[in-house]
Design a protein around this motif. Structure first.
Motif, mmCIF file in Angstrom:
data_model
loop_
_atom_site.group_PDB
_atom_site.id
_atom_site.type_symbol
_atom_site.label_atom_id
_atom_site.label_comp_id
_atom_site.label_asym_id
_atom_site.label_seq_id
_atom_site.Cartn_x
_atom_site.Cartn_y
_atom_site.Cartn_z
ATOM 1 N N VAL A 56 0.836 -1.198 0.000
ATOM 2 C CA VAL A 56 0.000 0.000 0.000
ATOM 3 C C VAL A 56 0.872 1.249 0.000
ATOM 4 N N ALA A 57 0.609 2.141 -0.986
ATOM 5 C CA ALA A 57 1.400 3.363 -1.133
ATOM 6 C C ALA A 57 0.761 4.557 -0.445
ATOM 7 N N ALA A 58 -0.573 4.604 -0.358
ATOM 8 C CA ALA A 58 -1.267 5.743 0.240
ATOM 9 C C ALA A 58 -2.587 5.259 0.789
ATOM 10 N N MET A 59 -3.085 5.922 1.835
ATOM 11 C CA MET A 59 -4.355 5.507 2.436
ATOM 12 C C MET A 59 -4.983 6.674 3.178
ATOM 13 N N GLN A 60 -6.304 6.566 3.367
ATOM 14 C CA GLN A 60 -7.049 7.555 4.123
ATOM 15 C C GLN A 60 -8.266 6.895 4.745
ATOM 16 N N ALA A 61 -8.479 7.176 6.016
ATOM 17 C CA ALA A 61 -9.664 6.691 6.707
ATOM 18 C C ALA A 61 -10.805 7.660 6.479
ATOM 19 N N ALA A 62 -11.972 7.137 6.105
ATOM 20 C CA ALA A 62 -13.141 7.982 5.851
ATOM 21 C C ALA A 62 -14.394 7.143 5.943
ATOM 22 N N GLY A 63 -15.431 7.668 6.620
ATOM 23 C CA GLY A 63 -16.732 7.016 6.668
ATOM 24 C C GLY A 63 -16.724 5.625 7.251
ATOM 25 N N GLY A 64 -15.833 5.351 8.189
ATOM 26 C CA GLY A 64 -15.780 4.037 8.806
ATOM 27 C C GLY A 64 -15.005 3.001 8.023
ATOM 28 N N SER A 65 -14.378 3.392 6.922
ATOM 29 C CA SER A 65 -13.578 2.476 6.113
ATOM 30 C C SER A 65 -12.181 3.049 5.904
ATOM 31 N N LEU A 66 -11.281 2.189 5.479
ATOM 32 C CA LEU A 66 -9.951 2.618 5.084
ATOM 33 C C LEU A 66 -9.840 2.471 3.571
ATOM 34 N N PHE A 67 -9.616 3.586 2.882
ATOM 35 C CA PHE A 67 -9.360 3.584 1.445
ATOM 36 C C PHE A 67 -7.853 3.516 1.242
ATOM 37 N N THR B 297 -0.740 9.383 -4.299
ATOM 38 C CA THR B 297 -1.597 10.201 -3.445
ATOM 39 C C THR B 297 -3.025 9.700 -3.560
ATOM 40 N N LEU B 298 -3.720 9.637 -2.430
ATOM 41 C CA LEU B 298 -5.117 9.211 -2.382
ATOM 42 C C LEU B 298 -5.888 10.203 -1.531
ATOM 43 N N LEU B 299 -7.011 10.712 -2.059
ATOM 44 C CA LEU B 299 -7.863 11.655 -1.347
ATOM 45 C C LEU B 299 -9.307 11.168 -1.413
ATOM 46 N N VAL B 300 -10.007 11.254 -0.298
ATOM 47 C CA VAL B 300 -11.418 10.901 -0.246
ATOM 48 C C VAL B 300 -12.204 12.165 0.048
ATOM 49 N N LEU B 301 -13.038 12.582 -0.901
ATOM 50 C CA LEU B 301 -13.909 13.731 -0.730
ATOM 51 C C LEU B 301 -15.296 13.226 -0.358
ATOM 52 N N ASP B 302 -16.277 14.132 -0.334
ATOM 53 C CA ASP B 302 -17.623 13.733 0.067
ATOM 54 C C ASP B 302 -18.203 12.655 -0.846
ATOM 55 N N ARG B 303 -18.022 12.838 -2.154
ATOM 56 C CA ARG B 303 -18.673 11.926 -3.109
ATOM 57 C C ARG B 303 -17.719 11.319 -4.124
ATOM 58 N N GLU C 91 -9.780 10.861 -15.940
ATOM 59 C CA GLU C 91 -8.593 11.706 -15.786
ATOM 60 C C GLU C 91 -9.039 13.162 -15.839
ATOM 61 N N ILE C 92 -8.852 13.896 -14.731
ATOM 62 C CA ILE C 92 -9.370 15.258 -14.648
ATOM 63 C C ILE C 92 -8.295 16.323 -14.785
ATOM 64 N N ALA C 93 -7.006 15.970 -14.676
ATOM 65 C CA ALA C 93 -5.941 16.963 -14.791
ATOM 66 C C ALA C 93 -4.655 16.280 -15.201
ATOM 67 N N ASP C 94 -3.846 17.018 -15.959
ATOM 68 C CA ASP C 94 -2.499 16.565 -16.286
ATOM 69 C C ASP C 94 -1.532 17.720 -16.011
ATOM 70 N N GLN C 95 -0.273 17.526 -16.332
ATOM 71 C CA GLN C 95 0.746 18.545 -16.067
ATOM 72 C C GLN C 95 0.744 18.946 -14.588
ATOM 73 N N VAL C 96 0.688 17.954 -13.716
ATOM 74 C CA VAL C 96 0.634 18.186 -12.277
ATOM 75 C C VAL C 96 2.033 18.034 -11.687
ATOM 76 N N LYS C 97 2.523 19.109 -11.068
ATOM 77 C CA LYS C 97 3.850 19.056 -10.445
ATOM 78 C C LYS C 97 3.765 18.696 -8.973
ATOM 79 N N ILE C 98 2.981 19.457 -8.194
ATOM 80 C CA ILE C 98 2.781 19.161 -6.783
ATOM 81 C C ILE C 98 1.423 18.493 -6.635
ATOM 82 N N LEU C 99 1.398 17.298 -6.099
ATOM 83 C CA LEU C 99 0.200 16.489 -6.065
ATOM 84 C C LEU C 99 -0.895 17.129 -5.224
ATOM 85 N N PRO C 100 -2.151 16.800 -5.512
ATOM 86 C CA PRO C 100 -3.279 17.553 -4.959
ATOM 87 C C PRO C 100 -3.535 17.292 -3.488
#
Length: 389
Positions: A262-273, A304-310, A344-353
């Motif tokens: 596992v390279a990245a993870m985030q806890a959200a909504g009672g689960s681990l993504f 990088t892994l991010l969990v938003l509302d939806r 795929e929503i963006a390219d040319q990304v230098k600093i990850l979101p």
């Protein structure tokens, strides 16, 4: 570390000393300061069955040059970054003029390094990279705590090696340490600890591994390690889970929670993504509830892994997909086999979101030209929806 809506209120308006910075409105600039083709809708997925391309509109948040930024953080009060010169900056909500919050006075070690940056309420926790002695033969990473309104202290003089990540709950900061005891450790420190306070060692990992990533929820602390050979990374490893209260009481028991690398993870909504790679099998994004029940999402692996509302978002740096990094997203309820596809929503990304959470600036990243850009949740959702077929 993070996880928004492009909603801006009033904020400080302060002079900027970053190169190329001048005051301007935060009214969305739909081309994000980039050539039009980088923000126009992209073509559908190719014949390889990869993600559909729907590059989203972006908002240019400041004219400041963030080419030397190493890492970002965001919340409802603003956007923050640490530079190559060990400076901590903030772009307050409602302003286009960044302000410098703190700087480590010791000489920078120079070169790229894995700086850490975490915002928690009114304080920021961040690491610098400085030379350890006059010989400049090796470096150390002091851990700073900085108030958003001013005031900076060094909590710890050194986090061993290149700490990749710190995480926190409402009470404590959790981080990888070294030199506190016997080998590499998982340690904790109260968020409001006095400088020089001794951290609590939660688990000793030994000398042959390093910590790769960490996450925390209401009950558990999670971490991954990678074996090392003369400090050269071999591979990230499985996820260990431990009860926080037991760890802090000195009686914690550890268990392997996920056996994939596992390279990245985030806890959200009672689960681990988590973003995973299974040696010899596959790679992607998974979700595990506290009982160990797992589902996989139709989303490519990312560092990088991010969990938003939806939505769930992954990103990979330019070193993985030259000449620019990529950001991809999928609906949070999507499951492999249900017909959903990643977009795929963006390219040319230098600093990850990063994402600023409720009331924050949406999804924020730095592009290859050093522009600080934001994507609203509305545009993110529209792109994901438009990519389905």
């Amino acid at each position: 570390m993070g996880v928004g809506r492009l909603v801006w209120g009033s904020g400080l308006l302060v002079g900027c000393v970053l190169a190329g910075c001048s005051a301007q409105s935060l009214t969305p600039n739909r081309d994000g300061g980039a050539p039009p083709e980088t923000v126009s809708p992209g073509p559908d997925a190719g014949t390889d069955g990869g993600p559909v391309v729907r590059l989203v509109p972006t908002s240019l948040l400041t004219n400041a040059d963030l080419s030397t930024a190493q890492v970002l953080a965001a919340d409802r009060d603003g956007i923050y970054w640490v530079t190559l010169g060990n400076q901590l900056w903030m772009l307050p909500t409602g302003s286009s003029a960044p302000i410098q919050l703190a700087v480590d006075p010791s000489p920078s070690s120079g070169g790229d390094y894995a700086a850490c940056l975490l915002v928690r309420d009114d304080e920021l926790f961040w690491t610098a990279s400085i030379y350890a002695d006059d010989t400049r033969s090796y470096f150390r990473s002091p851990l700073h705590r900085t108030d958003k309104t001013g005031g900076d202290v060094v909590l710890l003089p050194n986090l061993s090696g290149e700490p990749r990540e710190v995480t926190a709950d409402d009470n404590d900061l959790y981080f990888p340490g070294g030199g506190l005891g016997d080998g590499v450790e998982i340690a904790a420190l109260p968020l409001h600890a006095l400088p020089g306070a001794t951290p609590t060692v939660l688990s000793t990992l030994g000398f042959d591994v390093d910590v790769y990533s960490m996450a925390v929820d209401d009950t558990y602390l999670y971490w991954t390690t990678f074996p090392n050979d003369s400090t050269i990374q071999v591979d990230e490893g499985p996820v260990t889970r431990a009860d926080k209260a037991s760890l802090l009481a000195g009686a914690g028991s550890l268990s392997q929670f996920i056996d994939d690398d596992v390279a990245a993870m985030q806890a959200a909504g009672g689960s681990l993504f988590f973003s995973y790679a299974s040696p010899g099998r596959d790679a992607g994004v998974g979700r595990v509830d506290q009982n160990g029940s797992r589902t996989n999402l139709p989303l490519p692996w990312g560092t990088t892994l991010l969990v938003l509302d939806r939505w769930v978002v992954t990103a990979v740096p330019a070193t993985s997909v030259p000449p620019g990094g990529l950001i991809r997203a999928v609906s949070i309820g999507a499951v492999v086999g249900d017909g959903s596809v990643a977009v795929e929503i963006a390219d040319q990304v230098k600093i990850l979101p990063v994402a600023g959470g409720p009331g924050g600036p949406g999804l924020v990243f730095v592009d290859g030209s050093g522009h600080l850009l934001a994507v609203s949740e509305q545009d993110l959702g529209a792109a994901v929806a438009a990519g389905q077929y």
